[in-house]
Design a protein around this motif. Structure first.
Motif, PDB file in Angstrom:
ATOM      1  N   GLN A 150       6.950  -8.237   7.313  1.00  0.00           N
ATOM      2  CA  GLN A 150       6.665  -7.029   8.560  1.00  0.00           C
ATOM      3  C   GLN A 150       6.514  -5.539   7.207  1.00  0.00           C
ATOM      4  N   ARG A 151       6.200  -4.538   7.869  1.00  0.00           N
ATOM      5  CA  ARG A 151       6.003  -3.654   7.563  1.00  0.00           C
ATOM      6  C   ARG A 151       6.963  -2.517   7.769  1.00  0.00           C
ATOM      7  N   LYS A 152       7.533  -1.473   6.572  1.00  0.00           N
ATOM      8  CA  LYS A 152       8.732  -0.440   7.314  1.00  0.00           C
ATOM      9  C   LYS A 152       8.491   0.608   8.070  1.00  0.00           C
ATOM     10  N   LYS A 153       9.669   0.289   8.672  1.00  0.00           N
ATOM     11  CA  LYS A 153       9.322   1.198  10.067  1.00  0.00           C
ATOM     12  C   LYS A 153       9.218   2.546   9.703  1.00  0.00           C
ATOM     13  N   LEU A 154       9.152   3.514   9.227  1.00  0.00           N
ATOM     14  CA  LEU A 154       8.409   4.972   8.736  1.00  0.00           C
ATOM     15  C   LEU A 154       8.667   5.785  10.070  1.00  0.00           C
ATOM     16  N   SER A 155       9.220   7.157   9.918  1.00  0.00           N
ATOM     17  CA  SER A 155       9.341   8.380  10.273  1.00  0.00           C
ATOM     18  C   SER A 155       8.179   8.819  10.477  1.00  0.00           C
ATOM     19  N   ARG A 156       8.450  10.113  11.743  1.00  0.00           N
ATOM     20  CA  ARG A 156       6.957  10.549  11.720  1.00  0.00           C
ATOM     21  C   ARG A 156       6.929  11.607  10.791  1.00  0.00           C
ATOM     22  N   ALA A 157       7.345  12.359   9.741  1.00  0.00           N
ATOM     23  CA  ALA A 157       7.632  12.389   8.618  1.00  0.00           C
ATOM     24  C   ALA A 157       6.612  12.231   7.495  1.00  0.00           C
ATOM     25  N   GLU A 158       7.327  10.403   7.248  1.00  0.00           N
ATOM     26  CA  GLU A 158       6.290   9.977   6.450  1.00  0.00           C
ATOM     27  C   GLU A 158       5.099   8.822   7.031  1.00  0.00           C
ATOM     28  N   ARG A 159       5.284   9.200   8.228  1.00  0.00           N
ATOM     29  CA  ARG A 159       3.769   9.183   8.979  1.00  0.00           C
ATOM     30  C   ARG A 159       2.681   9.875   8.295  1.00  0.00           C
ATOM     31  N   GLN A 160       3.526  11.465   8.092  1.00  0.00           N
ATOM     32  CA  GLN A 160       2.120  12.521   8.007  1.00  0.00           C
ATOM     33  C   GLN A 160       2.232  12.837   6.629  1.00  0.00           C
ATOM     34  N   ASN A 161       2.997  11.245   5.468  1.00  0.00           N
ATOM     35  CA  ASN A 161       3.202  12.048   4.193  1.00  0.00           C
ATOM     36  C   ASN A 161       3.699  12.955   3.423  1.00  0.00           C
ATOM     37  N   ASN A 162       5.518  13.488   5.070  1.00  0.00           N
ATOM     38  CA  ASN A 162       5.532  14.683   4.487  1.00  0.00           C
ATOM     39  C   ASN A 162       6.836  14.418   4.658  1.00  0.00           C
TER      40      ASN A 162
END
Length: 70
Positions: A17-29
């Protein structure tokens, strides 16, 4: 062999499964990007400092030449 739904999703090929990304990480931040930006800012500041020193050296070299001509 088990048939998969499509060529991009073969059954039994792992991946997990994919790692759960935070909102900032999803926005490449994410935190890694902040470090990259800090490093880039440091390199830019160093480059600007070197360019200013070189410009001062060029000005200092030109000034005595102008005085000698007069």
């Amino acid at each position: 062999m088990t048939d998969s739904k499509n060529i991009n999703n073969p059954v039994g090929q792992g991946g997990g499964q994919r790692k759960k990304l935070s909102r900032a990480e999803r926005q490449n931040n994410g935190p890694h990007r902040n470090l990259d930006r800090q490093g880039a800012a440091d390199r830019k500041a160093e480059l600007v400092r070197k360019m200013r020193e070189k410009a001062r050296g060029a000005e200092a070299a030109e000034t005595p030449d102008d005085d000698a001509k007069n």
